[in-house]
Design an enzyme around this catalytic site. Structure first.
Site, PDB file in Angstrom:
ATOM      1  N   GLU A  39      39.119  46.473  43.794  1.00 19.21           N
ATOM      2  CA  GLU A  39      39.533  45.071  43.847  1.00 19.21           C
ATOM      3  C   GLU A  39      40.795  44.810  43.016  1.00 19.21           C
ATOM      4  OE1 GLU A  39      37.532  42.265  45.376  1.00 19.21           O
ATOM      5  OE2 GLU A  39      36.698  43.910  46.544  1.00 19.21           O
ATOM      6  N   HIS A  74      34.404  39.334  39.632  1.00 23.58           N
ATOM      7  CA  HIS A  74      35.449  40.229  39.117  1.00 23.58           C
ATOM      8  C   HIS A  74      35.441  40.143  37.595  1.00 23.58           C
ATOM      9  CE1 HIS A  74      37.789  39.551  43.087  1.00 23.58           C
ATOM     10  NE2 HIS A  74      37.262  40.752  43.113  1.00 23.58           N
ATOM     11  N   CYS A 115      43.771  34.675  38.716  1.00 25.03           N
ATOM     12  CA  CYS A 115      43.662  35.233  40.078  1.00 25.03           C
ATOM     13  C   CYS A 115      45.002  35.177  40.802  1.00 25.03           C
ATOM     14  CB  CYS A 115      42.655  34.435  40.905  1.00 25.03           C
ATOM     15  SG  CYS A 115      40.939  34.768  40.504  1.00 25.03           S
TER      16      CYS A 115
END
Length: 444
Positions: free
Chosen positions: A174, A250, A368
């Protein structure tokens, strides 16, 4: 030579919508089917990026993906004209259409993992696009992501671009959302922290029970090998499976680092003390481990406010600042903690709040939206200069958004053939503004 940490933020694409595609991401699921405002989302993102540039930071922009992704829809059996493909998908497989219209590439923390030249054996900056195999709507991004990164960091003398890892759950990757780097100065060799959710090849290792662990140890170790990192430059840490099951999908939802500061929740990791000791052994510098206790900020408050999905930046003055979403101000426990943090003896001296609600409602905060790239002066000069945010580019991109983006988009609108035309027209113009060449499938 001077060294910097640049931030490359993702431009929000014209199809930004709330389809609730991300299982394990509480905000994404809770806001499914809201009507979105792509124009406001893109402008909020640009405003945050420009504010950092105005603080004296090096700030770049990464182009969005082509959406709707008609190539993928054709690959899975929809045929005919563009309008017919959309119509068929909307009628018989709306979830697949939603996945092929996601603007999730705006969260460039998931675009790639980046290792600076100070850490790598060949002295080059290394990029590996994330394969994002855990989510259908993101698994279709890596090839175009690789093209956009190569067009942005386009001098092979300084930049080394790898292909994404094999598209299998054993190598679930990721990107930088599960990676942070600690160092004394950006130009010094540092320690890269790779945070994973599970060991794919060890059935006895701990893993979450409710939500998926999107990052594997196997993927993190593969990237360390590809990036030519020494063992002394790496620490592999398992994220606490119990917090993944509480919506911490995450690591950048529960921890963030910058230079000699690691800011993390008490429940973020497994074997925390042993891993902190390993970092101290491998990085011989004064370190600030700022652990936020559950008694002050619950996991629920951390996830809702995105306290840890903040950016910690080093200002030109040498002081550190936290870039936080306004949601942190609106949460009493989190706001109280951040005010207390400023009185502690740490390098963090200010908190700056930004409204990124369009992104937050889909489960993505300030961290992000950015990919961190530590660079020296020569490397900054070698970047495609048309991707670096200046006053002129900011004005031009705002005008571009104003011209091409809708201010209202529902999931029903995703089947509108006009959206394909609008999106492609916008992206074609963007590749000229940012001098990217033909990075999109419709241009090739």
């Amino acid at each position: 030579m001077k060294h910097f940490e640049a931030n490359f933020d993702g431009l929000v694409g014209p199809t930004h919508n709330y389809a609730g595609l991300s299982f394990g991401n509480v905000a994404s699921l809770n806001n499914a089917a809201l009507v979105s405002n792509p124009k406001a989302a893109a402008k909020q993102g640009l405003q945050k990026a420009k504010a950092l540039a105005d603080l004296g930071m090096i700030q770049g922009m990464l182009a969005p993906q082509e959406r709707p992704d008609l190539n993928t829809l054709r690959r899975i059996g929809f045929s005919g004209s563009d309008a017919q493909v959309l119509q068929q998908a909307a009628k018989t497989a709306p979830a697949l259409l939603n996945a092929c219209c996601s603007a999730s590439s705006m969260w460039t923390a998931n675009a790639a993992t980046v290792s600076p030249s100070a850490d790598t054996r060949d002295g080059k900056l290394h990029f590996t696009p994330a394969n994002l195999v855990d989510k259908l709507h993101r698994s279709i991004e890596p090839i175009t992501t690789g093209r956009i990164l190569t067009a942005t960091f386009n001098d092979p003398h300084y930049f080394y671009h790898h292909n994404h890892l094999p598209e299998h759950n054993s190598f679930g990757d990721e990107g930088a959302a599960n990676h942070t780097r600690l160092c004394q100065e950006y130009g010094h060799a540092g320690v890269e922290l790779f945070v994973y959710g599970q060991e794919a090849t060890n059935p006895h290792a701990p893993k979450p029970l409710k939500f998926p662990a999107r990052q594997t140890l196997e993927a993190s170790m593969a990237i360390a090998r590809l990036h030519q990192l020494e063992e002394d430059n790496c620490v592999f840490i398992q994220q606490n499976p119990a917090v993944i099951d509480q919506g911490v999908f995450h690591n950048d939802v529960i921890a963030v680092g910058n230079q000699n500061v690691l800011f993390y929740h008490e429940q973020a990791f497994l074997n925390t003390q042993a891993k902190l000791d390993e970092i101290k052994r491998k990085l011989d510098t004064e370190l600030y481990f700022i652990e936020v206790p559950t008694a002050k900020v619950s996991i629920n408050d951390a996830v809702k406010s995105y306290l840890f999905n903040t950016q910690i930046i080093t200002l030109p003055s040498g002081e550190m600042a936290i870039i936080a979403p306004t949601d942190c101000q609106e949460n009493p426990a989190v706001y109280a903690y951040l005010n207390e943090l400023l009185s502690l003896n740490t390098p963090i001296k200010q908190v700056l709040y930004f409204d990124v609600k369009q992104s937050m409602q889909n489960g993505g905060g300030p961290a992000c939206l950015r990919l961190r790239v530590a660079m020296n002066e020569r490397e900054v000069a070698a970047v495609n200069q048309h991707t670096l945010l200046t006053d002129a580019l900011f004005t031009r991109l705002n005008t571009w958004v104003e011209k091409h983006y809708r201010d209202r988009l529902s999931t029903e609108d995703l089947a509108d053939p006009q959206l394909v035309i609008e999106s492609r027209t916008a992206l074609d113009e963007l590749t000229q503004i940012m001098k990217l060449g033909s990075v999109y499938p419709f241009q090739r």
